[in-house]
Design a protein around this motif. Structure first.
Motif, PDB file in Angstrom:
ATOM      1  N   ASP A 146      50.341  45.442  44.358  1.00 24.34           N
ATOM      2  CA  ASP A 146      49.803  45.405  45.717  1.00 24.34           C
ATOM      3  C   ASP A 146      48.714  46.448  45.940  1.00 24.34           C
ATOM      4  OD1 ASP A 146      51.297  47.675  45.636  1.00 24.34           O
ATOM      5  OD2 ASP A 146      52.603  47.169  47.331  1.00 24.34           O
ATOM      6  N   PHE A 147      48.038  46.835  44.861  1.00 24.93           N
ATOM      7  CA  PHE A 147      46.966  47.825  44.988  1.00 24.93           C
ATOM      8  C   PHE A 147      45.833  47.287  45.871  1.00 24.93           C
ATOM      9  CE2 PHE A 147      42.930  49.713  43.643  1.00 24.93           C
ATOM     10  CZ  PHE A 147      43.223  51.073  43.680  1.00 24.93           C
ATOM     11  N   TYR A 148      45.517  45.996  45.691  1.00 22.78           N
ATOM     12  CA  TYR A 148      44.449  45.380  46.468  1.00 22.78           C
ATOM     13  C   TYR A 148      45.003  44.494  47.578  1.00 22.78           C
ATOM     14  CZ  TYR A 148      41.314  46.376  42.461  1.00 22.78           C
ATOM     15  OH  TYR A 148      40.587  46.975  41.468  1.00 22.78           O
ATOM     16  N   ASP A 149      44.192  44.328  48.614  1.00 18.25           N
ATOM     17  CA  ASP A 149      44.395  43.253  49.585  1.00 18.25           C
ATOM     18  C   ASP A 149      43.845  41.988  48.928  1.00 18.25           C
ATOM     19  OD1 ASP A 149      44.674  41.633  51.786  1.00 18.25           O
ATOM     20  OD2 ASP A 149      42.898  42.418  52.803  1.00 18.25           O
ATOM     21  N   SER A 150      44.686  40.998  48.705  1.00 21.05           N
ATOM     22  CA  SER A 150      44.297  39.809  47.937  1.00 21.05           C
ATOM     23  C   SER A 150      43.883  38.644  48.829  1.00 21.05           C
ATOM     24  CB  SER A 150      45.462  39.366  47.038  1.00 21.05           C
ATOM     25  OG  SER A 150      45.790  40.378  46.117  1.00 21.05           O
ATOM     26  N   LYS A 151      42.861  37.915  48.398  1.00 12.82           N
ATOM     27  CA  LYS A 151      42.381  36.724  49.075  1.00 12.82           C
ATOM     28  C   LYS A 151      42.130  35.621  48.044  1.00 12.82           C
ATOM     29  CE  LYS A 151      42.246  38.735  53.115  1.00 12.82           C
ATOM     30  NZ  LYS A 151      43.168  38.356  54.206  1.00 12.82           N
ATOM     31  N   VAL A 152      42.151  34.366  48.513  1.00 12.48           N
ATOM     32  CA  VAL A 152      41.950  33.210  47.637  1.00 12.48           C
ATOM     33  C   VAL A 152      40.836  32.330  48.212  1.00 12.48           C
ATOM     34  CG1 VAL A 152      42.976  31.109  46.677  1.00 12.48           C
ATOM     35  CG2 VAL A 152      44.356  33.206  46.876  1.00 12.48           C
ATOM     36  N   THR A 153      39.963  31.852  47.325  1.00 13.20           N
ATOM     37  CA  THR A 153      38.923  30.895  47.700  1.00 13.20           C
ATOM     38  C   THR A 153      38.950  29.722  46.723  1.00 13.20           C
ATOM     39  OG1 THR A 153      37.464  32.609  48.611  1.00 13.20           O
ATOM     40  CG2 THR A 153      36.451  30.513  48.006  1.00 13.20           C
ATOM     41  N   THR A 163      47.145  32.865  29.804  1.00 14.21           N
ATOM     42  CA  THR A 163      47.209  34.290  30.135  1.00 14.21           C
ATOM     43  C   THR A 163      48.461  34.548  30.959  1.00 14.21           C
ATOM     44  OG1 THR A 163      44.788  34.442  30.183  1.00 14.21           O
ATOM     45  CG2 THR A 163      46.026  36.205  31.267  1.00 14.21           C
ATOM     46  N   ALA A 164      49.352  35.376  30.451  1.00 14.90           N
ATOM     47  CA  ALA A 164      50.578  35.696  31.179  1.00 14.90           C
ATOM     48  C   ALA A 164      50.232  36.502  32.432  1.00 14.90           C
ATOM     49  CB  ALA A 164      51.526  36.484  30.289  1.00 14.90           C
ATOM     50  N   ILE A 165      50.994  36.282  33.490  1.00 18.76           N
ATOM     51  CA  ILE A 165      50.759  37.020  34.739  1.00 18.76           C
ATOM     52  C   ILE A 165      50.900  38.524  34.514  1.00 18.76           C
ATOM     53  CG2 ILE A 165      51.605  37.427  37.074  1.00 18.76           C
ATOM     54  CD1 ILE A 165      50.081  34.847  36.793  1.00 18.76           C
ATOM     55  N   ASP A 166      51.877  38.914  33.707  1.00 16.26           N
ATOM     56  CA  ASP A 166      52.049  40.345  33.417  1.00 16.26           C
ATOM     57  C   ASP A 166      50.820  40.922  32.718  1.00 16.26           C
ATOM     58  OD1 ASP A 166      54.533  40.362  34.568  1.00 16.26           O
ATOM     59  OD2 ASP A 166      55.636  40.145  32.690  1.00 16.26           O
ATOM     60  N   GLU A 167      50.214  40.123  31.853  1.00 15.15           N
ATOM     61  CA  GLU A 167      48.990  40.562  31.162  1.00 15.15           C
ATOM     62  C   GLU A 167      47.848  40.740  32.150  1.00 15.15           C
ATOM     63  OE1 GLU A 167      45.859  38.739  27.846  1.00 15.15           O
ATOM     64  OE2 GLU A 167      47.883  37.900  28.025  1.00 15.15           O
ATOM     65  N   ALA A 191      47.779  34.068  42.698  1.00 15.49           N
ATOM     66  CA  ALA A 191      47.649  35.194  43.631  1.00 15.49           C
ATOM     67  C   ALA A 191      49.009  35.636  44.156  1.00 15.49           C
ATOM     68  CB  ALA A 191      46.730  34.807  44.780  1.00 15.49           C
ATOM     69  N   ALA A 192      49.869  34.658  44.485  1.00 15.06           N
ATOM     70  CA  ALA A 192      51.193  34.986  45.016  1.00 15.06           C
ATOM     71  C   ALA A 192      52.028  35.740  43.977  1.00 15.06           C
ATOM     72  CB  ALA A 192      51.906  33.706  45.451  1.00 15.06           C
ATOM     73  N   ARG A 193      51.977  35.305  42.727  1.00 19.97           N
ATOM     74  CA  ARG A 193      52.753  35.959  41.671  1.00 19.97           C
ATOM     75  C   ARG A 193      52.233  37.364  41.391  1.00 19.97           C
ATOM     76  NH1 ARG A 193      53.400  32.165  36.603  1.00 19.97           N
ATOM     77  NH2 ARG A 193      54.708  33.941  35.973  1.00 19.97           N
ATOM     78  N   VAL A 194      50.910  37.531  41.446  1.00 18.64           N
ATOM     79  CA  VAL A 194      50.341  38.863  41.225  1.00 18.64           C
ATOM     80  C   VAL A 194      50.736  39.795  42.362  1.00 18.64           C
ATOM     81  CG1 VAL A 194      48.180  40.190  41.161  1.00 18.64           C
ATOM     82  CG2 VAL A 194      48.409  38.079  39.812  1.00 18.64           C
ATOM     83  N   LYS A 195      50.688  39.292  43.590  1.00 13.92           N
ATOM     84  CA  LYS A 195      50.997  40.127  44.756  1.00 13.92           C
ATOM     85  C   LYS A 195      52.437  40.601  44.757  1.00 13.92           C
ATOM     86  CE  LYS A 195      49.980  40.286  49.705  1.00 13.92           C
ATOM     87  NZ  LYS A 195      49.428  39.538  50.860  1.00 13.92           N
ATOM     88  N   SER A 229      33.113  45.352  50.076  1.00 12.12           N
ATOM     89  CA  SER A 229      33.118  45.975  51.404  1.00 12.12           C
ATOM     90  C   SER A 229      34.522  46.303  51.888  1.00 12.12           C
ATOM     91  CB  SER A 229      32.439  45.036  52.414  1.00 12.12           C
ATOM     92  OG  SER A 229      31.084  44.834  52.081  1.00 12.12           O
ATOM     93  N   HIS A 230      35.511  45.483  51.467  1.00 10.60           N
ATOM     94  CA  HIS A 230      36.878  45.653  51.956  1.00 10.60           C
ATOM     95  C   HIS A 230      37.866  46.106  50.877  1.00 10.60           C
ATOM     96  CE1 HIS A 230      36.257  43.786  55.949  1.00 10.60           C
ATOM     97  NE2 HIS A 230      35.329  43.090  55.326  1.00 10.60           N
ATOM     98  N   ASP A 231      37.372  46.438  49.682  1.00 14.37           N
ATOM     99  CA  ASP A 231      38.250  46.823  48.568  1.00 14.37           C
ATOM    100  C   ASP A 231      39.306  45.744  48.322  1.00 14.37           C
ATOM    101  OD1 ASP A 231      36.810  49.124  48.394  1.00 14.37           O
ATOM    102  OD2 ASP A 231      38.289  50.389  49.400  1.00 14.37           O
ATOM    103  N   ARG A 232      38.853  44.517  48.110  1.00 18.58           N
ATOM    104  CA  ARG A 232      39.766  43.386  47.968  1.00 18.58           C
ATOM    105  C   ARG A 232      39.738  42.797  46.559  1.00 18.58           C
ATOM    106  NH1 ARG A 232      38.490  40.483  53.804  1.00 18.58           N
ATOM    107  NH2 ARG A 232      40.110  41.568  54.974  1.00 18.58           N
ATOM    108  N   LEU A 233      40.822  42.084  46.260  1.00 17.10           N
ATOM    109  CA  LEU A 233      40.933  41.294  45.049  1.00 17.10           C
ATOM    110  C   LEU A 233      40.815  39.824  45.447  1.00 17.10           C
ATOM    111  CD1 LEU A 233      41.765  40.594  42.108  1.00 17.10           C
ATOM    112  CD2 LEU A 233      44.152  40.934  42.816  1.00 17.10           C
ATOM    113  N   PHE A 234      39.820  39.134  44.913  1.00 16.24           N
ATOM    114  CA  PHE A 234      39.623  37.721  45.209  1.00 16.24           C
ATOM    115  C   PHE A 234      39.974  36.851  44.006  1.00 16.24           C
ATOM    116  CE2 PHE A 234      37.397  38.821  49.057  1.00 16.24           C
ATOM    117  CZ  PHE A 234      37.455  37.665  49.842  1.00 16.24           C
ATOM    118  N   PHE A 235      40.761  35.817  44.252  1.00 16.79           N
ATOM    119  CA  PHE A 235      41.033  34.785  43.248  1.00 16.79           C
ATOM    120  C   PHE A 235      40.181  33.575  43.626  1.00 16.79           C
ATOM    121  CE2 PHE A 235      44.711  37.509  43.323  1.00 16.79           C
ATOM    122  CZ  PHE A 235      45.077  37.629  41.987  1.00 16.79           C
TER     123      PHE A 235
END
Length: 327
Positions: A245-252, A200-204, A237-241, A163-169
């Motif tokens: 920054d294509f997605y608005d990121s959230k963590v659960t 899994t490397a963050i860059d990967e 999530a912090a390292r990916v952001k 609904s919000h075009d988000r990336l969830f971790f």
């Protein structure tokens, strides 16, 4: 081994859905065979404190559907000492307990193995852990229920992610085992899964998310096992952001809700089969083994083999599949 007249049953380590169904099966199978049953509350701590409960068939009525464990559970550092192990055995002997059924994970099985080898008391172990990380059984008690709990959470989070075009971790349990993360990731349609067994490397990860975004994916779910080498979901999530920054990121963080809840039908049946088989194995003179499920057959595995973590690995086809199906 002398003739068994009284069996002690206990749960130890982390609780897992299905433990109560297993206690029920042990108690009623033993009583059906004219064997007395003693419930040992709070695991090895209860052995040291003589926290014993002479159980009847009625004491385990209406518990098959309840999560957690009516016998409670606890960690016990004292039992790991030679003095503590001896005290536990003396308390068991004083109460007439001449065999044990231990329900729990690797720590529980290690303790039962040490107690049995030191004092020659018969023990049978049942794998009760949501981590699904013991050899000798395709599935451990609680794994199916915990995975279903994670899948339900993923389904709900995906609704808001889309609904919000988000990336969830989403962080799931699994300090040393990625079984829950891998199975839930496949069943929940996750775009990526980070596991303790495969770094899994963050860059990967960023490259994969970028490729998916170019393929017009507008939301994504990344499952992170708590034992992943990159750190927990917030750290990942912090390292990916920082770089993407294509997605608005959230963590659960799903946390301990994965351990609770009413066990699935699979876990109830598995618990009943394993509890039933454990008592029969003891009465047939078997000891220091783990009762497990291979295919659809009940099997016995020597504890030293069941506890050999170097033999345990995730299924290769599932590891390949998670990448193929997430494009």
């Amino acid at each position: 081994m002398s003739e068994i007249k009284k069996i002690g049953v206990f749960t130890s380590g982390g609780d897992a859905p299905g433990m109560n169904a297993c206690i029920r099966a042990v108690v009623r199978t033993a009583i059906f065979k004219n064997i007395e049953v003693v419930g040992i509350r709070q695991g090895y701590q209860g052995m040291l404190e003589c926290n014993f409960w002479d159980m009847t068939a009625r004491d385990v009525g209406n518990i098959i559907h309840i999560g957690g464990t009516i016998l409670k559970t606890a960690r016990c550092l004292e039992f790991k000492t030679a003095e503590g192990t001896k005290k536990a055995y003396e308390n068991l002997k004083a109460h007439g307990i001449d065999a044990l059924v231990a329900i729990g994970g690797d720590g529980t099985a290690n303790g039962a193995d040490r107690l049995s080898r030191t004092f020659d008391i018969p023990v049978m172990c049942i794998p009760g852990t949501i981590d699904n990380d013991l050899n000798g059984s395709d599935f451990t008690l609680g794994f199916d229920t915990a995975t279903n709990t994670v899948i339900e959470a993923i389904d709900k989070i995906r609704d808001t992610a889309a609904s919000h075009d988000r990336l969830f971790f989403i962080e799931v349990m699994g300090r040393d085992s990625g079984c829950i993360a891998l199975h839930a990731g496949i069943a929940g349609g996750a775009e990526a899964v980070l596991l303790p067994e495969r770094e899994t490397a963050i860059d990967e990860l960023i490259e994969k998310l970028s490729s998916q975004a170019k393929n017009k994916k507008t939301s994504s779910i990344v499952i992170v096992a708590e034992g992943d080498k990159n750190g927990g979901a917030y750290h990942v999530a912090a390292r990916v952001k920082e770089k993407f920054d294509f997605y608005d990121s959230k963590v659960t963080i799903l946390g301990h809700l994965q351990r609770g809840g009413s066990p699935s039908s699979f876990d109830r049946i598995l618990a009943s089969r394993l509890g039933f088989a454990a008592v029969k194995a003891l009465l047939n003179g078997r000891t220091r083994q783990m009762v497990g499920l291979r295919g659809n057959a009940i099997v016995l595995t020597p504890l030293e083999e069941a506890l050999n973590i170097s033999h345990f690995k995730l299924e290769d086809d599932l590891l390949e599949m998670i990448n193929v199906l997430s494009i």
